[in-house]
Design a protein around this motif. Structure first.
Motif, PDB file in Angstrom:
ATOM      1  N   PHE A  27      44.753  45.368  11.583  1.00  0.00           N
ATOM      2  CA  PHE A  27      43.948  46.098  12.395  1.00  0.00           C
ATOM      3  C   PHE A  27      42.664  45.351  12.912  1.00  0.00           C
ATOM      4  CE2 PHE A  27      46.524  49.865  12.264  1.00  0.00           C
ATOM      5  CZ  PHE A  27      46.932  49.778  10.921  1.00  0.00           C
ATOM      6  N   SER A  28      41.779  45.573  13.873  1.00  0.00           N
ATOM      7  CA  SER A  28      40.721  44.966  14.153  1.00  0.00           C
ATOM      8  C   SER A  28      39.603  45.114  13.140  1.00  0.00           C
ATOM      9  CB  SER A  28      40.165  45.867  15.394  1.00  0.00           C
ATOM     10  OG  SER A  28      39.917  47.062  15.029  1.00  0.00           O
ATOM     11  N   ASN A  29      39.719  45.804  12.123  1.00  0.00           N
ATOM     12  CA  ASN A  29      38.886  45.787  11.136  1.00  0.00           C
ATOM     13  C   ASN A  29      39.402  44.692   9.847  1.00  0.00           C
ATOM     14  OD1 ASN A  29      40.808  47.446   9.979  1.00  0.00           O
ATOM     15  ND2 ASN A  29      39.517  49.133   9.487  1.00  0.00           N
ATOM     16  N   SER A  30      40.474  44.083  10.014  1.00  0.00           N
ATOM     17  CA  SER A  30      41.117  43.193   9.154  1.00  0.00           C
ATOM     18  C   SER A  30      42.146  43.935   8.002  1.00  0.00           C
ATOM     19  CB  SER A  30      40.389  42.111   8.707  1.00  0.00           C
ATOM     20  OG  SER A  30      39.534  41.243   9.179  1.00  0.00           O
ATOM     21  N   ARG A  31      41.989  45.233   8.134  1.00  0.00           N
ATOM     22  CA  ARG A  31      42.801  45.699   7.244  1.00  0.00           C
ATOM     23  C   ARG A  31      44.146  45.796   7.681  1.00  0.00           C
ATOM     24  NH1 ARG A  31      45.305  50.859   6.333  1.00  0.00           N
ATOM     25  NH2 ARG A  31      44.831  51.508   8.514  1.00  0.00           N
ATOM     26  N   SER A  32      45.113  45.681   6.695  1.00  0.00           N
ATOM     27  CA  SER A  32      46.572  45.361   6.864  1.00  0.00           C
ATOM     28  C   SER A  32      47.495  46.289   6.248  1.00  0.00           C
ATOM     29  CB  SER A  32      46.771  44.138   6.383  1.00  0.00           C
ATOM     30  OG  SER A  32      48.290  43.787   6.441  1.00  0.00           O
TER      31      SER A  32
END
Lengths: 112, 114
Positions: free
Chosen positions: B69-74
């Motif tokens: 995701f755009s917040n780097s969470r995967s």
């Protein structure tokens, strides 16, 4: 990435230095040697890495032979908490990819 | 700084079901990699995401997929679970896409397929 060969297991007395060898005879000029360790059922923990010079940090020292075909990880004063599987990995140090290829590692047992 | 977090820590699923695992990287890290660890095969690389794009993929079947995701969470997803998918799934984060930074691993999600 080049392959590495490590002993399956080693023992060390608490308080003594633990010297963990790694053979990487096919290492390329642009590949670094990395060491990680994994304490039972936890995620691997980064220890140290180097290219051709010896390296030292608060956890360990890394000695790389002049021909770079082998290296030794040294834990200067092993404690019971250092009991873990130690992985030696060689990887290209160029931008773009974060892929670690783990071998079987060395199971280090530190005993009282 | 908080470390890499993975949820859930433990999971039990039945064959044929699907599962989604989550990984939150260290704040500021943009690269997330996933690994599978089994007693027989050891630690194996699944895939890596950087800036929401998959950049590298290991030798796993298409049932294994992921996204960032755009917040780097995967997240990683495994569909049509098989008994052999029982494993410890680890994610690791790194500041950039370059290999000059070490990877920081989370505690893992232990998946049991019955």
């Amino acid at each position: 990435d080049a392959k590495t060969t490590q002993p399956t297991s080693m023992d060390c007395a608490e308080g003594r230095a633990a010297n963990l060898p790694c053979n990487h005879s096919t290492i390329s000029g642009n590949e670094y040697v990395y060491w990680y360790r994994q304490i039972h059922s936890q995620g691997p923990q980064y220890i140290i890495h180097g290219l051709k010079n010896n390296e030292t940090n608060e956890m360990a020292s890394l000695i790389i032979t002049e021909d770079r075909k082998s290296s030794t990880l040294i834990l200067p004063h092993a404690t019971l908490r250092d009991t873990a599987v130690y992985y030696c990995i060689v990887r290209v140090f160029s931008g773009g990819y974060n892929k670690l290829i783990f071998g079987a590692g060395t199971r280090l047992a530190v005993h009282p | 700084k908080a470390g890499v977090t993975q949820t859930p820590r433990y999971l039990i699923k039945t064959r044929g079901q699907q599962v989604t695992l989550s990984c939150s990287p260290i704040s500021g890290h943009r690269s997330v990699s996933w690994y599978q660890q089994t007693p027989g095969q050891g630690l194996q690389f699944l895939f890596e995401y950087f800036s929401e794009t998959q950049r590298n993929k290991g030798n796993f079947p298409g049932r294994f997929s992921g996204r960032q995701f755009s917040n780097s969470r995967s997240e990683m997803n495994v569909s049509t679970l098989e008994l052999g998918d029982s494993a410890l799934y680890l994610c690791a984060s790194s500041p950039t896409g370059g290999g000059e930074y070490e990877q920081y691993f989370g505690p893992g999600t232990r998946l049991t397929v019955t």
